[in-house]
Design a protein around this motif. Structure first.
Motif, PDB file in Angstrom:
ATOM      1  N   UNK A  76     -22.135  -1.434  -0.448  1.00 61.29           N
ATOM      2  CA  UNK A  76     -21.492  -2.687  -0.855  1.00 61.29           C
ATOM      3  C   UNK A  76     -21.556  -2.894  -2.365  1.00 61.29           C
ATOM      4  N   UNK A  77     -22.706  -2.577  -2.967  1.00 58.61           N
ATOM      5  CA  UNK A  77     -22.841  -2.719  -4.416  1.00 58.61           C
ATOM      6  C   UNK A  77     -21.853  -1.811  -5.135  1.00 58.61           C
ATOM      7  N   UNK A  78     -21.760  -0.569  -4.674  1.00 59.03           N
ATOM      8  CA  UNK A  78     -20.843   0.370  -5.312  1.00 59.03           C
ATOM      9  C   UNK A  78     -19.393  -0.098  -5.170  1.00 59.03           C
ATOM     10  N   UNK A  79     -18.992  -0.463  -3.949  1.00 56.75           N
ATOM     11  CA  UNK A  79     -17.593  -0.829  -3.738  1.00 56.75           C
ATOM     12  C   UNK A  79     -17.238  -2.127  -4.465  1.00 56.75           C
ATOM     13  N   UNK A  80     -18.191  -3.045  -4.554  1.00 58.40           N
ATOM     14  CA  UNK A  80     -17.946  -4.287  -5.297  1.00 58.40           C
ATOM     15  C   UNK A  80     -17.750  -3.993  -6.778  1.00 58.40           C
TER      16      UNK A  80
END
Length: 124
Positions: A76-80
């Protein structure tokens, strides 16, 4: 390798994350039956790709068991951040401004964000 997870692969990853333990293909297929019409061969292909990308580990016992090597939070951190970089030139402020301008945040959402920002101020 997180950057190379496709949308379909992310669906399989969510099954593994939600389970919180190793799953075999039968368990994964049962879980995916509720939300997809994928054949067993499709699921196996997706799992094989995820293993090749080093985001899922396959352990052979009587059958293969699969577990994620990347947490949902990391994904989630990466995609955000990727979304912010691509659409808002790396500016989280511009993302929030866009959400406000397009009325995607209701009053409760805004109040919760204000509380988060106040907590963040105390961390400095």
């Amino acid at each position: 390798m997180i950057s190379r997870i496709t949308d379909s692969e992310a669906v399989v990853m969510r099954v593994l994350w939600d389970a919180g333990l190793e799953l075999n293909i039968t368990d994964i297929r049962k879980s995916l039956e509720e939300s997809t019409d994928w054949e067993s061969s499709t699921i196996k292909t997706l799992l094989r790709r995820l293993v090749k990308k080093d985001v899922v580990q396959a352990t052979k016992r009587e059958v293969f068991y699969y577990k994620p090597l990347v947490t949902e939070e990391e994904y989630n951190e990466y995609t955000t951040q990727d979304l912010i970089d691509k659409l808002y030139n790396g500016s989280a402020k511009n993302l929030v401004a866009s959400l406000l301008d397009n009325k995607k945040l209701n009053k409760k959402d805004i109040e919760e964000l204000q509380k988060m920002f106040k907590v963040g101020e105390n961390d400095e």
